[in-house]
Design a protein around this motif. Structure first.
Motif, PDB file in Angstrom:
ATOM      1  N   ALA A 328       0.941  -1.246   0.158  1.00 33.10           N
ATOM      2  CA  ALA A 328       0.163  -0.158  -0.074  1.00 33.10           C
ATOM      3  C   ALA A 328       0.535   0.978   0.039  1.00 33.10           C
ATOM      4  CB  ALA A 328      -0.796   0.185   1.122  1.00 33.10           C
ATOM      5  N   GLY A 329       0.419   2.082  -0.833  1.00 29.86           N
ATOM      6  CA  GLY A 329       1.436   3.161  -0.791  1.00 29.86           C
ATOM      7  C   GLY A 329       2.222   2.840  -2.265  1.00 29.86           C
ATOM      8  N   SER A 330       2.502   2.391  -2.295  1.00 25.81           N
ATOM      9  CA  SER A 330       3.959   1.965  -3.381  1.00 25.81           C
ATOM     10  C   SER A 330       3.641   2.719  -5.075  1.00 25.81           C
ATOM     11  CB  SER A 330       4.588   0.389  -3.529  1.00 25.81           C
ATOM     12  OG  SER A 330       3.126  -1.025  -4.415  1.00 25.81           O
ATOM     13  N   GLU A 331       4.679   2.785  -5.523  1.00 29.68           N
ATOM     14  CA  GLU A 331       4.133   2.619  -7.150  1.00 29.68           C
ATOM     15  C   GLU A 331       3.166   2.269  -7.679  1.00 29.68           C
ATOM     16  OE1 GLU A 331       4.917   5.737  -8.592  1.00 29.68           O
ATOM     17  OE2 GLU A 331       5.490   6.485  -6.895  1.00 29.68           O
ATOM     18  N   GLU A 332       3.325   0.663  -7.479  1.00 31.31           N
ATOM     19  CA  GLU A 332       2.195  -0.156  -8.093  1.00 31.31           C
ATOM     20  C   GLU A 332       1.283  -0.032  -7.946  1.00 31.31           C
ATOM     21  OE1 GLU A 332       4.597  -4.496  -8.954  1.00 31.31           O
ATOM     22  OE2 GLU A 332       4.704  -3.635  -6.862  1.00 31.31           O
ATOM     23  N   ALA A 333       0.554   0.585  -5.996  1.00 33.62           N
ATOM     24  CA  ALA A 333      -0.552   0.458  -5.789  1.00 33.62           C
ATOM     25  C   ALA A 333      -1.460   1.434  -6.401  1.00 33.62           C
ATOM     26  CB  ALA A 333      -0.159   0.493  -4.353  1.00 33.62           C
ATOM     27  N   LYS A 334      -0.238   3.060  -6.539  1.00 37.76           N
ATOM     28  CA  LYS A 334      -0.667   4.238  -6.673  1.00 37.76           C
ATOM     29  C   LYS A 334      -1.270   3.957  -8.452  1.00 37.76           C
ATOM     30  CE  LYS A 334       1.572   7.410  -3.929  1.00 37.76           C
ATOM     31  NZ  LYS A 334       3.114   7.648  -3.537  1.00 37.76           N
ATOM     32  N   GLU A 335      -0.407   3.412  -9.027  1.00 41.12           N
ATOM     33  CA  GLU A 335      -0.993   3.173 -10.559  1.00 41.12           C
ATOM     34  C   GLU A 335      -1.972   2.345 -11.209  1.00 41.12           C
ATOM     35  OE1 GLU A 335       2.920   1.741 -12.965  1.00 41.12           O
ATOM     36  OE2 GLU A 335       3.733   3.367 -12.331  1.00 41.12           O
ATOM     37  N   TYR A 336      -2.391   1.272  -9.702  1.00 38.54           N
ATOM     38  CA  TYR A 336      -3.208   0.724  -9.950  1.00 38.54           C
ATOM     39  C   TYR A 336      -4.352   0.924 -10.002  1.00 38.54           C
ATOM     40  CZ  TYR A 336      -5.622  -3.853 -10.875  1.00 38.54           C
ATOM     41  OH  TYR A 336      -6.422  -4.911 -10.788  1.00 38.54           O
ATOM     42  N   VAL A 337      -4.291   1.835  -8.440  1.00 40.66           N
ATOM     43  CA  VAL A 337      -5.722   3.415  -8.640  1.00 40.66           C
ATOM     44  C   VAL A 337      -5.677   3.626  -9.159  1.00 40.66           C
ATOM     45  CG1 VAL A 337      -6.610   4.152  -6.706  1.00 40.66           C
ATOM     46  CG2 VAL A 337      -4.976   2.747  -5.773  1.00 40.66           C
ATOM     47  N   GLU A 338      -5.256   4.384  -9.813  1.00 36.62           N
ATOM     48  CA  GLU A 338      -5.138   5.363 -10.993  1.00 36.62           C
ATOM     49  C   GLU A 338      -6.083   4.332 -12.630  1.00 36.62           C
ATOM     50  OE1 GLU A 338      -5.225   9.024 -11.484  1.00 36.62           O
ATOM     51  OE2 GLU A 338      -4.651   8.738  -9.438  1.00 36.62           O
ATOM     52  N   MET A 339      -5.197   3.283 -13.008  1.00 37.40           N
ATOM     53  CA  MET A 339      -6.131   2.851 -13.286  1.00 37.40           C
ATOM     54  C   MET A 339      -7.661   2.441 -13.632  1.00 37.40           C
ATOM     55  SD  MET A 339      -5.202  -1.306 -15.093  1.00 37.40           S
ATOM     56  CE  MET A 339      -6.091  -1.564 -13.395  1.00 37.40           C
ATOM     57  N   ILE A 340      -8.221   1.986 -11.953  1.00 39.10           N
ATOM     58  CA  ILE A 340      -9.272   1.842 -11.735  1.00 39.10           C
ATOM     59  C   ILE A 340     -10.647   3.510 -11.990  1.00 39.10           C
ATOM     60  CG2 ILE A 340     -10.895   1.435  -9.851  1.00 39.10           C
ATOM     61  CD1 ILE A 340      -8.605  -0.584  -8.078  1.00 39.10           C
ATOM     62  N   LYS A 341      -9.673   4.415 -11.151  1.00 34.28           N
ATOM     63  CA  LYS A 341     -10.303   5.443 -11.094  1.00 34.28           C
ATOM     64  C   LYS A 341     -10.207   6.300 -12.825  1.00 34.28           C
ATOM     65  CE  LYS A 341      -8.476   9.104  -8.091  1.00 34.28           C
ATOM     66  NZ  LYS A 341      -7.247   9.285  -7.904  1.00 34.28           N
ATOM     67  N   GLU A 342      -9.003   5.603 -14.096  1.00 31.35           N
ATOM     68  CA  GLU A 342      -9.632   5.969 -15.172  1.00 31.35           C
ATOM     69  C   GLU A 342     -11.010   5.989 -15.764  1.00 31.35           C
ATOM     70  OE1 GLU A 342      -6.101   5.269 -16.891  1.00 31.35           O
ATOM     71  OE2 GLU A 342      -4.906   6.771 -16.544  1.00 31.35           O
ATOM     72  N   ASP A 343     -11.511   4.841 -15.296  1.00 31.01           N
ATOM     73  CA  ASP A 343     -13.186   4.461 -16.272  1.00 31.01           C
ATOM     74  C   ASP A 343     -13.752   5.559 -16.163  1.00 31.01           C
ATOM     75  OD1 ASP A 343     -14.413   2.683 -17.252  1.00 31.01           O
ATOM     76  OD2 ASP A 343     -15.435   1.556 -15.711  1.00 31.01           O
ATOM     77  N   GLU A 344     -14.353   6.284 -16.930  1.00 24.97           N
ATOM     78  CA  GLU A 344     -15.227   7.416 -16.984  1.00 24.97           C
ATOM     79  C   GLU A 344     -16.310   7.137 -16.446  1.00 24.97           C
ATOM     80  OE1 GLU A 344     -14.413   8.869 -21.315  1.00 24.97           O
ATOM     81  OE2 GLU A 344     -12.893   8.967 -20.957  1.00 24.97           O
ATOM     82  N   ASN A 345     -17.494   6.358 -17.214  1.00 26.05           N
ATOM     83  CA  ASN A 345     -18.108   6.013 -16.793  1.00 26.05           C
ATOM     84  C   ASN A 345     -18.632   5.247 -15.055  1.00 26.05           C
ATOM     85  OD1 ASN A 345     -19.339   6.336 -18.670  1.00 26.05           O
ATOM     86  ND2 ASN A 345     -18.961   5.129 -20.110  1.00 26.05           N
ATOM     87  N   GLY A 346     -17.345   4.666 -14.786  1.00 27.28           N
ATOM     88  CA  GLY A 346     -17.504   4.136 -13.501  1.00 27.28           C
ATOM     89  C   GLY A 346     -17.984   2.717 -13.305  1.00 27.28           C
ATOM     90  N   ASP A 347     -17.856   2.494 -14.653  1.00 25.71           N
ATOM     91  CA  ASP A 347     -18.771   1.003 -14.540  1.00 25.71           C
ATOM     92  C   ASP A 347     -17.455  -0.306 -13.667  1.00 25.71           C
ATOM     93  OD1 ASP A 347     -20.771   2.088 -16.392  1.00 25.71           O
ATOM     94  OD2 ASP A 347     -19.649   1.908 -18.040  1.00 25.71           O
ATOM     95  N   LEU A 348     -16.580   0.382 -13.843  1.00 25.50           N
ATOM     96  CA  LEU A 348     -15.614  -0.919 -13.071  1.00 25.50           C
ATOM     97  C   LEU A 348     -16.324  -1.446 -11.533  1.00 25.50           C
ATOM     98  CD1 LEU A 348     -13.442  -2.900 -12.767  1.00 25.50           C
ATOM     99  CD2 LEU A 348     -11.840  -1.067 -12.927  1.00 25.50           C
ATOM    100  N   LEU A 349     -15.704   0.106 -10.844  1.00 29.83           N
ATOM    101  CA  LEU A 349     -15.996   0.221  -9.416  1.00 29.83           C
ATOM    102  C   LEU A 349     -18.315  -0.045  -9.396  1.00 29.83           C
ATOM    103  CD1 LEU A 349     -14.607   3.340  -8.711  1.00 29.83           C
ATOM    104  CD2 LEU A 349     -13.919   1.484  -8.222  1.00 29.83           C
ATOM    105  N   LYS A 350     -18.817  -0.195 -10.521  1.00 31.43           N
ATOM    106  CA  LYS A 350     -20.405  -0.282  -9.797  1.00 31.43           C
ATOM    107  C   LYS A 350     -20.360  -1.734 -10.116  1.00 31.43           C
ATOM    108  CE  LYS A 350     -22.433   4.048 -11.833  1.00 31.43           C
ATOM    109  NZ  LYS A 350     -23.576   5.345 -12.467  1.00 31.43           N
ATOM    110  N   ASN A 351     -19.456  -1.852 -10.625  1.00 28.72           N
ATOM    111  CA  ASN A 351     -19.663  -3.855 -11.525  1.00 28.72           C
ATOM    112  C   ASN A 351     -19.314  -4.793  -9.843  1.00 28.72           C
ATOM    113  OD1 ASN A 351     -21.525  -4.006 -13.415  1.00 28.72           O
ATOM    114  ND2 ASN A 351     -19.549  -3.892 -14.820  1.00 28.72           N
ATOM    115  N   MET A 352     -17.905  -3.873  -9.550  1.00 28.43           N
ATOM    116  CA  MET A 352     -17.291  -4.926  -8.732  1.00 28.43           C
ATOM    117  C   MET A 352     -18.207  -4.789  -7.301  1.00 28.43           C
ATOM    118  SD  MET A 352     -13.521  -3.009  -8.883  1.00 28.43           S
ATOM    119  CE  MET A 352     -12.598  -3.199  -7.596  1.00 28.43           C
ATOM    120  N   ALA A 353     -19.064  -3.531  -7.188  1.00 24.35           N
ATOM    121  CA  ALA A 353     -19.196  -3.641  -5.946  1.00 24.35           C
ATOM    122  C   ALA A 353     -20.195  -4.602  -5.564  1.00 24.35           C
ATOM    123  CB  ALA A 353     -20.675  -2.230  -6.080  1.00 24.35           C
TER     124      ALA A 353
END
Length: 712
Positions: A328-353
């Motif tokens: 947590a807090g490493s470059e790998e983790a930060k890049e992964y979080v940014e990849m998830i946040k880049e989903d414009e419509n938010g469909d990824l986060l909604k499906n994950m819920a």
């Protein structure tokens, strides 16, 4: 050679004039074409004459276009060579019939044409389930199997014949389903990619057993990356992974996300370890492969996210494995979080819920994220919280948001207002649904009770472990004290919750979960509770022993539905009234009631409602309510109640000694049991070292007995 004075000057076309540069009309009139009989006398010189005219106008012939000959009408049919289509003197209708006949002949010349035609006729009859008697259906199924047996592979690869096989599976016996599954062995990966044949796999999986499953699933091994990217095969693969695959099969399928070398596992033999998809264990055993595995997993995950294919449970499981194996807090983790946040419509986060590991990953993102990350996640779930609250996994995201987000104003506006509604009518209807839903009730009562055993029983041990992990993470990522955060959220929750209780008390107290919510809300909430207390007390009105009156219209409409008994007949309502009269919860450690602040004073609110029917309460199932009234310290009419009880002391004595309706029903049920069951029960007790003698059943109303002791 051109003279020097002409060098660099514009060359004029010999056929141009000064009028050539002037604006011409948009449409140019041309002379009508000559009669058709003159077309045959046209010489070759005319063609060159037309060409010279085009040159004089400054135009150029277009590639691939043909000039219209004189006598060719625009509506004439022509083939590719420019020749008119000869219908042979047939009309348009006759020509169409001839084309249909040719099509039938072509189909008849294909393999299995006759068998397919017969099978379709049988299918047309079989698919009308309600119109076909069972005897006729069995006969049709036998005829259908006689046609398709041995030719299943040929049938399933045709879009119009695969439905015939699905119908055969639907009405077949388990042995025949296994026969079909074995006959199709080796083709399931191909069938999964078919737009129609993929449903055949689903039908086999649903109608079949574990043997059929073990025939189908292994054919997907080694093909997961290709299939998960396929538009058709991806869904059937994920459905099988989520719904029917065994734990070992799921592990083998998920291991393919870690690379081509990782999924090859040969440890399912006797005495060998079962395959595991736990990435931390794989990396522990093979630390040298970590860079390759993590890159392969990241690339495959990102590929699906970019293609907007984010609804797969398998994808969410793989993402959870990646995130839990980076620091947590490493470059790998930060890049992964940014990849998830880049989903414009938010469909990824909604499906994950709505998947197990997807929801847990979002909880970890909230716990480890910054304030900006948490705000963006909440914004993504806008207008989705109510649906998430009723989901077995999505409600955990709401609980995590309550525990980690320091901005309680944002949390209350984003989550609480959506859960309870924005109007008084919505508050009442929403809170009744939330109170009785097994998952949604946690999202409201968690702020009031915390992680109590009443909310998190043994079946929710995994949820409690996740929350404990969140509590440990928030020590370093959240600044606000947890108790301060909870009190601020309770203050935001109290007004709409108390208003909802005041608007819909009858619906809430009608169920056990509703009574629990009302009890916790009135004890824990802040603000003015008088309206809610009065509304809850009003539910106790009426004679407990009287039968509800109905009009003739109501009696005819609900003749088959028994009338609901008085609320005092329900154990959960009695417990609610008792706790509210006590003004707090009973603490087992200190053996006393811990009152809330300020005191509720519910005894003085309830007694005027039940005063007229005090003895019915004192001798009924909720007799402990009257006992608690008598023992309450803040009850101002205790003397009057004592006089009433003494006046009707004989009724109390009768209730204390006679068998209650509940005790009578239990005795009759025990007597109705066969002797064999009673003997077997005695043997079980003897094995455990207990006495086999029947236990003596209590007789009489216990609350009435205690009231007599108080009056003595």
């Amino acid at each position: 050679m051109a003279p020097k004075g002409d060098v660099g000057t514009k060359r004029k076309l010999p056929s141009r004039s000064k009028d050539a540069n002037t604006k011409k009309p948009k449409f140019e009139k041309r002379p009508p074409p000559p009669p058709a009989d003159e077309a045959d006398s046209v010489s070759d010189d005319d063609d060159f004459g037309d060409l010279s005219e085009n040159e004089e106008e400054g135009g150029a012939p277009l590639a691939g276009t043909k000039s219209q000959k004189n006598g060719d009408a625009p509506g004439d049919s022509k083939d590719e060579d420019g020749k008119a289509f000869d219908r042979g003197g047939q009309t348009s209708r006759e020509s169409h019939q001839k084309q249909k006949q040719l099509e039938k002949e072509r189909k008849a010349g294909k393999p299995l044409a006759d068998e397919l035609t017969k099978a379709k006729k049988l299918w047309e009859r079989l698919r009308r389930k309600s119109h076909v008697p069972k005897e006729e259906r069995d006969k049709l199924v036998e005829e259908l199997f006689a046609i398709t047996t041995g030719r299943m592979k040929d049938f399933v690869l045709k879009h119009d014949a695969v439905r015939v096989v699905q119908t055969a599976i639907k009405y077949s016996t388990p042995e025949r389903r296994k026969m079909i599954a074995r006959e199709l062995k080796g083709t399931y990966a191909l069938l999964a990619e078919s737009r129609y044949a993929k449903f055949l796999i689903g039908k086999l999986i649903v109608e079949g057993d574990s043997e059929v499953r073990d025939i189908i699933v292994p054919e997907f091994y080694g093909r997961v990356r290709k299939m998960i990217n396929h538009a058709e095969a991806s869904w059937i693969l994920d459905d099988i992974y989520r719904g029917v695959a065994s734990p070992e099969q799921k592990a083998i399928l998920l291991r393919e996300w870690y690379g081509p070398d990782t999924f090859l596992f040969h440890g399912t033999g006797e005495g060998e370890a079962a395959p595991t998809a736990d990435l931390s264990e794989i990396l522990k055993n093979e630390p040298g492969k970590r860079p390759f595995i993590m890159k392969y997993l990241l690339d495959l995950t990102n590929q699906l996210i970019q293609k907007k294919m984010t609804g797969f449970t398998m994808l969410h499981d793989a993402m959870y494995q990646y995130y839990t194996n980076v620091t947590a807090g490493s470059e790998e983790a930060k890049e992964y979080v940014e990849m998830i946040k880049e989903d414009e419509n938010g469909d990824l986060l909604k499906n994950m819920a709505f998947t197990k590991h997807g929801a847990r990953l979002v909880c970890l993102l909230l716990a480890n994220g910054t304030a900006k990350d948490r705000k963006q996640i909440l914004r993504t779930y806008k207008d989705t919280f109510r649906l998430m609250s009723t989901d077995a996994h999505g409600h955990l995201i709401i609980l995590t948001a309550f525990d980690t987000i320091d901005d309680t104003v944002l949390t209350s506006k984003s989550i609480i207002s959506e859960l309870l509604g924005k109007s008084d009518q919505e508050d009442g209807s929403n809170i009744v649904g939330l109170a009785n839903d097994p998952n949604a009730r946690l999202t409201v009562r968690y702020l009031l009770e915390g992680a109590s055993k009443a909310l998190f029983d043994g079946s929710r041990s995994g949820d409690l472990q996740l929350l404990e992990q969140i509590w440990e993470i928030r020590k370093t990522t959240s600044k606000k004290d947890p108790e301060v955060r909870r009190k601020e959220l309770v203050a935001a929750l109290s007004p709409p919750l108390l208003a909802a209780i005041a608007s819909a008390p009858d619906d809430l107290v009608a169920t056990s979960f509703g009574c629990q919510l009302v009890t916790e809300a009135l004890i824990t909430c802040t603000g003015d509770k008088s309206a809610a207390l009065q509304a809850v007390a009003s539910t106790a009105g009426g004679d407990p022993n009287a039968e509800p009156e109905k009009t003739e219209e109501e009696s005819e409409a609900v003749a088959e539905v028994p009338a609901l008994p008085h609320i005092s007949k329900y154990p959960h309502s009695g417990r609610m009234y008792k706790t509210l009269i006590s003004g707090g919860h009973f603490d087992r450690a200190s053996r006393k009631v811990i009152p809330c602040d300020p005191p509720l004073g519910f005894a003085n609110v309830l007694y005027p409602v039940i005063e007229e029917h005090t003895m019915a309460w004192a001798t009924g199932p909720s007799s402990f309510v009257v006992l608690n009234l008598l023992e309450a310290d803040d009850f101002s009419q205790a003397g009057e109640l004592r006089k009433t009880l003494k006046k009707h002391k004989k009724q109390l004595e009768k209730a204390a000694t006679e068998e209650t309706p509940e005790q009578k029903a239990a005795r009759e049920a025990a007597a109705a049991k066969p002797n064999g069951e009673a003997e077997e029960t005695g043997k079980k007790g003897a094995k455990k070292g207990k006495k086999a003698a029947p236990k003596e059943r209590p007789v009489g109303n216990t609350g009435s007995k205690l009231l007599l002791e108080k009056l003595a």
